[in-house]
Design a protein around this motif. Structure first.
Motif, PDB file in Angstrom:
ATOM      1  N   LEU A  61       0.824  -1.208   0.000  1.00  0.00           N
ATOM      2  CA  LEU A  61       0.000   0.000   0.000  1.00  0.00           C
ATOM      3  C   LEU A  61       0.861   1.262   0.000  1.00  0.00           C
ATOM      4  N   ARG A  62       2.004   1.222   0.663  1.00  0.00           N
ATOM      5  CA  ARG A  62       2.905   2.374   0.620  1.00  0.00           C
ATOM      6  C   ARG A  62       3.446   2.595  -0.789  1.00  0.00           C
ATOM      7  N   LEU A  63       3.758   1.501  -1.497  1.00  0.00           N
ATOM      8  CA  LEU A  63       4.221   1.629  -2.878  1.00  0.00           C
ATOM      9  C   LEU A  63       3.122   2.188  -3.777  1.00  0.00           C
ATOM     10  N   ILE A  64       1.893   1.722  -3.559  1.00  0.00           N
ATOM     11  CA  ILE A  64       0.767   2.234  -4.340  1.00  0.00           C
ATOM     12  C   ILE A  64       0.567   3.720  -4.062  1.00  0.00           C
ATOM     13  N   ALA A  65       0.641   4.096  -2.794  1.00  0.00           N
ATOM     14  CA  ALA A  65       0.512   5.513  -2.436  1.00  0.00           C
ATOM     15  C   ALA A  65       1.603   6.337  -3.104  1.00  0.00           C
ATOM     16  N   HIS A  66       2.810   5.803  -3.159  1.00  0.00           N
ATOM     17  CA  HIS A  66       3.943   6.516  -3.745  1.00  0.00           C
ATOM     18  C   HIS A  66       3.669   6.888  -5.198  1.00  0.00           C
ATOM     19  N   VAL A  67       3.179   5.935  -6.005  1.00  0.00           N
ATOM     20  CA  VAL A  67       2.991   6.224  -7.429  1.00  0.00           C
ATOM     21  C   VAL A  67       1.738   7.065  -7.682  1.00  0.00           C
ATOM     22  N   LEU A  68       0.672   6.826  -6.933  1.00  0.00           N
ATOM     23  CA  LEU A  68      -0.536   7.605  -7.150  1.00  0.00           C
ATOM     24  C   LEU A  68      -0.369   9.040  -6.658  1.00  0.00           C
ATOM     25  N   ASP A  69       0.293   9.207  -5.520  1.00  0.00           N
ATOM     26  CA  ASP A  69       0.592  10.559  -5.052  1.00  0.00           C
ATOM     27  C   ASP A  69       1.585  11.255  -5.974  1.00  0.00           C
ATOM     28  N   GLY A  70       2.368  10.477  -6.709  1.00  0.00           N
ATOM     29  CA  GLY A  70       3.334  11.043  -7.639  1.00  0.00           C
ATOM     30  C   GLY A  70       2.767  11.386  -9.000  1.00  0.00           C
ATOM     31  N   GLY A  71       1.460  11.229  -9.179  1.00  0.00           N
ATOM     32  CA  GLY A  71       0.829  11.674 -10.412  1.00  0.00           C
ATOM     33  C   GLY A  71       0.366  10.594 -11.356  1.00  0.00           C
ATOM     34  N   VAL A  86      -5.055  -4.949  -3.896  1.00  0.00           N
ATOM     35  CA  VAL A  86      -5.756  -4.039  -4.796  1.00  0.00           C
ATOM     36  C   VAL A  86      -7.160  -3.743  -4.287  1.00  0.00           C
ATOM     37  N   ASP A  87      -7.828  -4.730  -3.700  1.00  0.00           N
ATOM     38  CA  ASP A  87      -9.176  -4.496  -3.172  1.00  0.00           C
ATOM     39  C   ASP A  87      -9.157  -3.390  -2.121  1.00  0.00           C
ATOM     40  N   THR A  88      -8.145  -3.390  -1.277  1.00  0.00           N
ATOM     41  CA  THR A  88      -8.011  -2.323  -0.286  1.00  0.00           C
ATOM     42  C   THR A  88      -7.693  -1.002  -0.956  1.00  0.00           C
ATOM     43  N   ALA A  89      -6.782  -1.025  -1.933  1.00  0.00           N
ATOM     44  CA  ALA A  89      -6.402   0.217  -2.621  1.00  0.00           C
ATOM     45  C   ALA A  89      -7.598   0.878  -3.295  1.00  0.00           C
ATOM     46  N   ARG A  90      -8.501   0.086  -3.817  1.00  0.00           N
ATOM     47  CA  ARG A  90      -9.663   0.661  -4.506  1.00  0.00           C
ATOM     48  C   ARG A  90     -10.604   1.381  -3.554  1.00  0.00           C
ATOM     49  N   LEU A  92      -9.379   3.177  -1.107  1.00  0.00           N
ATOM     50  CA  LEU A  92      -8.618   4.340  -0.658  1.00  0.00           C
ATOM     51  C   LEU A  92      -8.420   5.392  -1.742  1.00  0.00           C
ATOM     52  N   TRP A  93      -8.353   4.954  -3.000  1.00  0.00           N
ATOM     53  CA  TRP A  93      -8.103   5.890  -4.103  1.00  0.00           C
ATOM     54  C   TRP A  93      -9.157   5.739  -5.186  1.00  0.00           C
ATOM     55  N   ASP A  94      -9.629   6.842  -5.710  1.00  0.00           N
ATOM     56  CA  ASP A  94     -10.558   6.846  -6.842  1.00  0.00           C
ATOM     57  C   ASP A  94      -9.743   6.942  -8.124  1.00  0.00           C
ATOM     58  N   ARG A 227      -9.470  10.266 -13.704  1.00  0.00           N
ATOM     59  CA  ARG A 227     -10.093  10.412 -12.398  1.00  0.00           C
ATOM     60  C   ARG A 227      -9.045  10.896 -11.415  1.00  0.00           C
ATOM     61  N   THR A 228      -9.484  11.568 -10.404  1.00  0.00           N
ATOM     62  CA  THR A 228      -8.548  12.090  -9.422  1.00  0.00           C
ATOM     63  C   THR A 228      -8.535  11.215  -8.198  1.00  0.00           C
ATOM     64  N   ALA A 229      -7.386  11.155  -7.567  1.00  0.00           N
ATOM     65  CA  ALA A 229      -7.238  10.313  -6.374  1.00  0.00           C
ATOM     66  C   ALA A 229      -7.771  11.040  -5.162  1.00  0.00           C
ATOM     67  N   THR A 230      -8.496  10.315  -4.328  1.00  0.00           N
ATOM     68  CA  THR A 230      -8.944  10.872  -3.061  1.00  0.00           C
ATOM     69  C   THR A 230      -7.829  10.728  -2.038  1.00  0.00           C
ATOM     70  N   ALA A 231      -7.882  11.546  -1.016  1.00  0.00           N
ATOM     71  CA  ALA A 231      -6.832  11.497   0.013  1.00  0.00           C
ATOM     72  C   ALA A 231      -6.904  10.170   0.732  1.00  0.00           C
ATOM     73  N   ALA A 232      -5.755   9.629   1.037  1.00  0.00           N
ATOM     74  CA  ALA A 232      -5.709   8.353   1.746  1.00  0.00           C
ATOM     75  C   ALA A 232      -4.481   8.346   2.629  1.00  0.00           C
ATOM     76  N   THR A 233      -4.618   7.745   3.773  1.00  0.00           N
ATOM     77  CA  THR A 233      -3.499   7.611   4.698  1.00  0.00           C
ATOM     78  C   THR A 233      -3.128   6.140   4.778  1.00  0.00           C
ATOM     79  N   VAL A 234      -1.864   5.845   4.562  1.00  0.00           N
ATOM     80  CA  VAL A 234      -1.398   4.455   4.589  1.00  0.00           C
ATOM     81  C   VAL A 234      -0.550   4.275   5.829  1.00  0.00           C
ATOM     82  N   ALA A 235      -0.854   3.241   6.601  1.00  0.00           N
ATOM     83  CA  ALA A 235      -0.110   2.991   7.837  1.00  0.00           C
ATOM     84  C   ALA A 235       1.334   2.665   7.527  1.00  0.00           C
TER      85      ALA A 235
END
Length: 236
Positions: A61-71, A86-90, A92-94, A227-235
């Motif tokens: 999830l941290r890796l997913i956050a890295h690329v989605l937050d990176g554009g 991926v089920d969890t990521a969906r 957290l992010w739109d 689509r734009t990503a919604t804010a998400a916090t990854v532990a």
């Protein structure tokens, strides 16, 4: 005004899967800008732990956050063993986040096949594939029964050619009583080079996931706008 090419990220666990996915993008979606992220301990750590642990899920999830937050406007996770994340990521992010083989599984289930074999060369890929297939059946194939069998070809790790890999896979399918399947699904991108030789050996369709996944991403990113990503916090 010329629209910039879509930025699509891929997260890989093995270099072989990365190469195969890149080839699929070059063929199916060449207008995309591809961003590759490789963590070559992902698969070994999952194997050592006997499957996905909470720590490994958080790491992905941290890796997913890295690329989605990176554009990145979309993401393909090429390691089938981590598909459940991926089920969890969906949630957290739109943003389009695709499992490695989901598009392939949908194609197989909507096809005419009555007996489908799933083959892999790493143990975590087998339950990951079965979980995805079983989750898709009610929505995709509730009106027709399907028999799904699995085979594990760990000897494939020592194969030095696509033909040798195909022979190992065919042997594993035979040992598992799955050689009579109507279609064979390759549960890892790293097995894709063996698709043609294996189809010749078995005389049935053999499907791999990379091309199907890239085509689905192409449709999502070019057919209806980003689509734009919604804010998400990854532990941590």
């Amino acid at each position: 005004m010329i629209e910039p090419p879509p930025l699509v990220a891929m997260i890989h666990a093995v270099p072989t899967g990365a190469r195969i996915a890149q080839e699929a993008f070059a063929q199916e979606f060449p207008q995309a800008t591809v961003w590759n992220v490789l963590d070559d301990r992902l698969l070994d750590d999952a194997l050592g732990a006997g499957g996905l642990t909470d720590a490994l899920r958080r790491r992905m999830l941290r890796l997913i956050a890295h690329v989605l937050d990176g554009g990145a406007q979309g993401l393909l996770l090429t390691c089938s063993s981590y598909g459940a994340v991926v089920d969890t990521a969906r949630t957290l992010w739109d943003m389009p986040v695709l499992k490695s083989d989901e598009a392939m599984f949908k194609a197989a289930l909507t096809g005419p096949f009555e007996r489908i074999a799933v083959v892999a060369s790493t143990p975590p890929a087998v339950p990951a594939a079965m979980a995805q297939l079983e989750a898709l059946i009610p929505a995709v194939r509730a009106d027709r029964p399907v028999d799904i069998v699995t085979a594990l070809a760990e000897a494939d790790a020592d194969a030095d050619s696509a033909e040798a890999t195909a022979r190992h896979l065919a042997d594993a399918l035979g040992a598992a009583g799955a050689a009579d399947a109507d279609a064979v699904l390759l549960a890892q991108y790293s097995l894709a080079p063996a698709r043609g030789p294996l189809a010749e050996l078995l005389g049935v369709p053999v499907l791999d996931g990379a091309g199907a996944a890239v085509r689905e991403l192409r449709g999502l990113l070019t057919g209806g706008g980003g689509r734009t990503a919604t804010a998400a916090t990854v532990a941590p």
